[in-house]
Scaffold this motif. Structure first.
Motif, mmCIF file in Angstrom:
data_model
loop_
_atom_site.group_PDB
_atom_site.id
_atom_site.type_symbol
_atom_site.label_atom_id
_atom_site.label_comp_id
_atom_site.label_asym_id
_atom_site.label_seq_id
_atom_site.Cartn_x
_atom_site.Cartn_y
_atom_site.Cartn_z
ATOM 1 N N UNK A 84 41.816 32.443 36.413
ATOM 2 C CA UNK A 84 42.423 33.677 36.487
ATOM 3 C C UNK A 84 41.796 35.194 36.490
ATOM 4 N N UNK A 85 40.446 35.098 36.418
ATOM 5 C CA UNK A 85 40.033 36.503 36.492
ATOM 6 C C UNK A 85 40.404 37.096 37.854
ATOM 7 N N UNK A 86 40.629 38.509 37.572
ATOM 8 C CA UNK A 86 41.119 39.175 38.898
ATOM 9 C C UNK A 86 40.159 39.022 40.076
ATOM 10 N N UNK A 87 40.548 39.117 41.255
ATOM 11 C CA UNK A 87 39.776 38.978 42.273
ATOM 12 C C UNK A 87 38.868 40.161 42.328
ATOM 13 N N UNK A 88 39.301 41.362 42.106
ATOM 14 C CA UNK A 88 38.458 42.572 42.037
ATOM 15 C C UNK A 88 37.289 42.695 40.968
ATOM 16 N N UNK A 89 37.584 41.897 39.958
ATOM 17 C CA UNK A 89 36.485 41.883 39.065
ATOM 18 C C UNK A 89 35.483 40.880 39.493
ATOM 19 N N UNK A 90 35.743 39.681 40.069
ATOM 20 C CA UNK A 90 34.794 38.686 40.717
ATOM 21 C C UNK A 90 34.006 39.458 41.726
ATOM 22 N N UNK A 91 34.639 40.214 42.525
ATOM 23 C CA UNK A 91 34.023 40.881 43.628
ATOM 24 C C UNK A 91 33.005 42.110 43.132
ATOM 25 N N UNK A 92 33.407 42.834 42.183
ATOM 26 C CA UNK A 92 32.272 43.529 41.698
ATOM 27 C C UNK A 92 31.027 42.869 40.832
ATOM 28 N N UNK A 93 31.271 41.968 40.353
ATOM 29 C CA UNK A 93 30.293 41.007 39.621
ATOM 30 C C UNK A 93 29.288 40.403 40.705
ATOM 31 N N UNK A 94 29.860 39.828 41.557
ATOM 32 C CA UNK A 94 29.209 39.062 42.688
ATOM 33 C C UNK A 94 28.358 39.826 43.620
ATOM 34 N N UNK A 95 28.930 41.030 43.884
ATOM 35 C CA UNK A 95 28.483 41.980 44.838
ATOM 36 C C UNK A 95 27.083 42.729 44.164
ATOM 37 N N UNK A 96 27.053 42.677 42.967
ATOM 38 C CA UNK A 96 25.721 43.260 42.325
ATOM 39 C C UNK A 96 24.546 42.184 42.317
ATOM 40 N N UNK A 97 25.078 40.989 42.517
ATOM 41 C CA UNK A 97 23.884 40.014 42.816
ATOM 42 C C UNK A 97 23.570 39.299 43.796
ATOM 43 N N UNK A 98 24.520 39.413 44.882
ATOM 44 C CA UNK A 98 24.289 38.573 45.966
ATOM 45 C C UNK A 98 24.247 39.745 47.304
ATOM 46 N N UNK A 107 45.367 32.612 51.142
ATOM 47 C CA UNK A 107 45.977 33.773 51.594
ATOM 48 C C UNK A 107 45.004 34.834 51.910
ATOM 49 N N UNK A 108 45.443 35.655 53.145
ATOM 50 C CA UNK A 108 44.382 36.406 53.638
ATOM 51 C C UNK A 108 44.293 37.732 52.819
ATOM 52 N N UNK A 109 45.398 38.094 52.192
ATOM 53 C CA UNK A 109 45.249 39.246 51.007
ATOM 54 C C UNK A 109 43.874 39.044 50.093
ATOM 55 N N UNK A 110 43.351 37.761 49.828
ATOM 56 C CA UNK A 110 42.515 37.448 48.701
ATOM 57 C C UNK A 110 41.119 37.967 49.282
ATOM 58 N N UNK A 111 41.015 37.939 50.784
ATOM 59 C CA UNK A 111 39.817 38.456 51.166
ATOM 60 C C UNK A 111 39.831 39.899 51.175
ATOM 61 N N UNK A 112 40.978 40.555 51.640
ATOM 62 C CA UNK A 112 41.133 42.069 51.452
ATOM 63 C C UNK A 112 40.662 42.504 50.299
ATOM 64 N N UNK A 113 41.555 41.947 49.248
ATOM 65 C CA UNK A 113 41.340 42.689 47.933
ATOM 66 C C UNK A 113 39.778 42.411 47.640
ATOM 67 N N UNK A 114 39.135 41.368 47.777
ATOM 68 C CA UNK A 114 37.626 40.999 47.509
ATOM 69 C C UNK A 114 37.001 42.000 48.236
ATOM 70 N N UNK A 115 37.290 42.215 49.477
ATOM 71 C CA UNK A 115 36.463 43.336 50.233
ATOM 72 C C UNK A 115 36.433 44.644 49.704
ATOM 73 N N UNK A 116 37.846 45.006 49.489
ATOM 74 C CA UNK A 116 38.109 46.240 48.857
ATOM 75 C C UNK A 116 37.362 46.690 47.633
ATOM 76 N N UNK A 117 36.980 45.591 46.944
ATOM 77 C CA UNK A 117 36.138 46.221 45.624
ATOM 78 C C UNK A 117 34.656 45.539 45.931
ATOM 79 N N UNK A 118 34.312 45.006 46.616
ATOM 80 C CA UNK A 118 33.054 44.530 46.995
ATOM 81 C C UNK A 118 32.034 45.633 47.491
#
Length: 300
Positions: A84-98, A107-118
């Motif tokens: 249940x972690x927000x998609x944006x939080x996961x994006x911010x964390x992972x994009x600092x490591x990879x 859901x296509x909105x998942x990749x859109x939300x992830x990209x928006x915070x990455x």
């Protein structure tokens, strides 16, 4: 500088698409020659899979290895997204490591939300709405056999699904015609937005004059409860020898796989001389290497 993302084909222009296809062909040749090419040495791709896959995982993982980098496989059990972690939080964390993230989800909105915070490039490995990486491989394969795409005709047989929508986008970018053979209830709802695409309820009319016939499974992952209904609704749209004959002697056949022989395609077609399915499958590797190289290496 914000990162480049690849969520649909519309994220790039026609010139960039042609560049990626040329590079994919070059990388395939390098690989077959046994040449070492490692521009992504030390780079890491994070791969999030909420939908399972054979070709997507192996092609991205092998591709990163061949480019000198590495890939991390993350299932819902391996990330906080599954808790249940927000998609944006996961994006911010992972994009600092990879250095890039590939997501295969529903859901296509998942990749859109992830990209928006990455802070790093995000690649759509498949959603319910689009499958752009498969189109790179398909277009690469088609060019290898038929050259120039402009003015050609593709027949899509089956559901107006994510693959169909990516073919619709490709038809606009590469200026070819797309005929969609499907029952009326399964035609893409946004067809009017794509003037190079048309819908045909008559399967023979859909394939007439086609340079390429493409299909996909009739019941995708998550549609198991619709399987029997879809088998009945799409029975007339099976790609068999009679349908390929209506397309013409020069028509090629593609399928993004996995295939259900005896349902959307017969064995004599997919295993026959006009099928380029196995080359198409291999080209997922090379097309995605071209994409990774373009997304991850520093911009000039």
């Amino acid at each position: 500088m914000p990162p480049r993302h690849f969520l649909t084909l519309a994220d790039i222009d026609a010139e960039t698409l042609e560049t990626l296809l040329r590079r994919a062909a070059e990388l395939r040749a390098l690989h077959h020659d046994g040449s070492l090419h490692e521009p992504l040495r030390g780079r890491v791709l994070g791969m999030i899979f909420e939908k399972s896959s054979t070709r997507t995982r192996v092609s991205f993982e092998a591709g990163m290895a061949q480019l000198g980098g590495s890939a991390l496989f993350l299932s819902p059990r391996d990330t906080q997204l599954g808790r249940g972690e927000p998609i944006e939080d996961t994006a911010r964390v992972l994009s600092g490591m990879v250095d890039a993230v590939m997501i295969r989800t529903f859901d296509h909105s998942t990749v859109e939300r992830f990209a928006g915070a990455s802070r790093v490039p995000v690649i759509n490995g498949l959603t319910d709405d689009h499958h752009p990486c498969q189109l790179l491989a398909d277009l690469q394969t088609w060019q290898a056999h038929r050259g120039e795409l402009q003015g050609r005709t593709v027949a899509w047989m089956g559901d107006g699904n994510n693959m169909c929508r990516s073919w619709m986008q490709a038809a606009e970018m590469m200026d070819f015609r797309l005929a969609i053979g499907a029952p009326s209830a399964y035609a893409p709802e946004d067809l009017a937005d794509y003037p190079n695409s048309r819908h045909e309820t008559d399967p023979q009319a859909a394939v007439e004059g086609a340079d390429l016939v493409v299909t996909d499974v009739w019941a995708s992952m998550g549609m198991e409860d619709e399987r029997q209904t879809r088998l009945e609704d799409f029975a007339a749209y099976q790609v068999n020898e009679a349908l390929m004959a209506a397309a013409g002697e020069q028509a090629l056949f593609m399928h993004c796989l996995p295939a259900h022989r005896g349902e959307e395609v017969t064995a004599d077609v997919i295993d026959g001389p006009r099928s380029v399915v196995w080359e198409e499958a291999e080209n997922r590797l090379h097309a995605q290497k071209a994409l990774l190289e373009w997304l991850v290496t520093p911009r000039r």
